[in-house]
Design an enzyme around this catalytic site. Structure first.
Site, mmCIF file in Angstrom:
data_model
loop_
_atom_site.group_PDB
_atom_site.id
_atom_site.type_symbol
_atom_site.label_atom_id
_atom_site.label_comp_id
_atom_site.label_asym_id
_atom_site.label_seq_id
_atom_site.Cartn_x
_atom_site.Cartn_y
_atom_site.Cartn_z
ATOM 1 C CG ASP A 68 -34.817 12.038 18.376
ATOM 2 O OD1 ASP A 68 -35.002 10.669 18.218
ATOM 3 O OD2 ASP A 68 -35.371 12.836 19.101
ATOM 4 C CG ASN A 137 -38.784 20.531 26.838
ATOM 5 O OD1 ASN A 137 -39.358 19.905 25.938
ATOM 6 N ND2 ASN A 137 -37.665 20.820 27.141
ATOM 7 C CG HIS A 139 -38.472 17.819 23.469
ATOM 8 N ND1 HIS A 139 -37.593 17.613 24.240
ATOM 9 C CD2 HIS A 139 -39.257 16.821 23.068
ATOM 10 C CE1 HIS A 139 -37.741 16.252 24.748
ATOM 11 N NE2 HIS A 139 -38.426 15.777 23.934
ATOM 12 C CD GLU A 144 -34.532 19.878 24.880
ATOM 13 O OE1 GLU A 144 -35.750 20.054 25.047
ATOM 14 O OE2 GLU A 144 -33.817 18.904 25.466
HETATM 15 C C1 F6R Z 1 -38.254 10.711 20.353
HETATM 16 C C2 F6R Z 1 -38.226 11.899 20.485
HETATM 17 C C3 F6R Z 1 -38.726 12.965 21.482
HETATM 18 C C4 F6R Z 1 -40.110 12.287 22.228
HETATM 19 C C5 F6R Z 1 -40.473 13.083 23.369
HETATM 20 C C6 F6R Z 1 -41.528 12.486 24.254
HETATM 21 O O1 F6R Z 1 -37.534 10.254 19.416
HETATM 22 O O2 F6R Z 1 -37.878 12.662 19.625
HETATM 23 O O3 F6R Z 1 -39.233 14.312 20.986
HETATM 24 O O4 F6R Z 1 -41.024 12.132 21.562
HETATM 25 O O5 F6R Z 1 -39.291 13.308 24.513
HETATM 26 O O6 F6R Z 1 -41.295 11.408 24.853
HETATM 27 P P1 F6R Z 1 -42.121 10.261 25.572
HETATM 28 O O7 F6R Z 1 -42.988 9.666 24.561
HETATM 29 O O8 F6R Z 1 -41.268 9.258 26.070
HETATM 30 O O9 F6R Z 1 -43.045 11.008 26.427
#
Ligand code: F6R
Length: 263
Positions: A68, A137, A139, A144
């Site tokens: 992303d 959450n 995702h 989301e």
């Molecule tokens: C990042 C992504 C997100 C993260 C998620 C967890 O490219 O796609 O899904 O993997 O938000 O983030 P952290 O690891 O910082 O808790």
């Protein structure tokens, strides 16, 4: 789904890197990696970098596709995922920068950017092993809750929860972009192997939802239950709410010789 519970976050990185390295070695030099940003995979990348430095893993011909990107950050912004991937993945793993792809979050041409990214993944032959974190959450990527389980790469609106969670990387939450471009859940499920890492108590609800909850767009990561080769590697605090934790430990302890990882 394979669930591996580790004593701490460092071990999560070592074990998850061993899973990724096993796929990479089996596929060969032209392996296609799917890479995530965020804090969760950093220990995994550090361990892969050690393997590259030691000469046991060569990724110089590999390709990589990021999950992303934020929409609208100027080129070179330190928190753009293009820059984060360059710092945490491309350089330490000695990847060829020309073979590392990040969705195009520039405002011009945005409506076609999702399909162009899908086409690039297809032209590379698909992703062999996709590294994932999970949001508090539930995702994955920036899909989301409520995202279609069949979705493909497209522009999405970030939830307030995600913008608040990611405000730690910016001076204030107001600077966190409101939109992103993200691989869809269908895109992620098309990768041949999935490796999701989760650490810390803040991820316990997401982990129980994704591993033991119903498959539902309300917890996008629960779509991993539909995948043939998905591995979830988490530490004890992230695993704290799993009803079948003892069984997952038993499965790992009783692995057959050919199943054992080179950690
Ligand atoms: C990042 C992504 C997100 C993260 C998620 C967890 O490219 O796609 O899904 O993997 O938000 O983030 P952290 O690891 O910082 O808790």
């Amino acid at each position: 789904m394979e669930i591996i519970i580790c004593p701490d976050a460092e071990r999560v990185g070592e074990v998850a890197a061993a899973v990724v390295a096993r796929v990479a070695v089996a596929v060969g030099p032209s392996v296609v990696l799917g890479v995530a940003t965020g804090s969760s995979p950093l220990a995994l990348y550090e361990n892969l970098a050690k393997r590259v430095a030691a000469g046991t893993l060569d990724l110089s011909d590999a390709q990589a596709f990021a999950l992303d990107e934020y929409v609208g950050l100027p080129a070179g912004h330190p928190e753009s995922y293009a820059e984060v991937i360059r710092r945490t993945v491309t350089e330490p793993l000695k990847l060829d920068p020309a073979r590392v792809h990040v969705p195009d979050g520039r405002s011009e041409g945005l409506s076609g950017a999702g399909q162009r990214y899908e086409d690039a993944i297809a032209a590379a032959g698909g992703v062999d092993v996709q590294i994932l974190g999970v949001g508090a959450n539930g995702h994955i990527g920036f899909n989301e809750p409520g995202s279609s389980l069949a979705s493909r790469t497209r522009v999405k609106t970030l939830s307030q929860r995600t913008r608040d969670d990611n405000a730690r990387f910016f001076d204030s939450v107001d600077q966190v972009p409101t939109h992103c471009i993200t691989q869809g859940i269908g895109t992620i499920l098309a990768a041949r192997h999935l490796v999701l890492v989760a650490t810390g108590a803040a991820k316990a609800d997401a982990v129980v939802g994704l591993v033991e909850g119903p498959v539902t767009s309300m917890c996008p990561a629960s779509a991993l239950q539909l995948h043939r080769f998905a591995t979830v590697v988490c530490d004890e605090p992230a695993a704290a709410k799993l009803a079948l934790a003892d069984y997952y430990r038993q499965c790992f302890d009783e692995q057959l010789d050919w199943q054992k990882l080179d950690v």
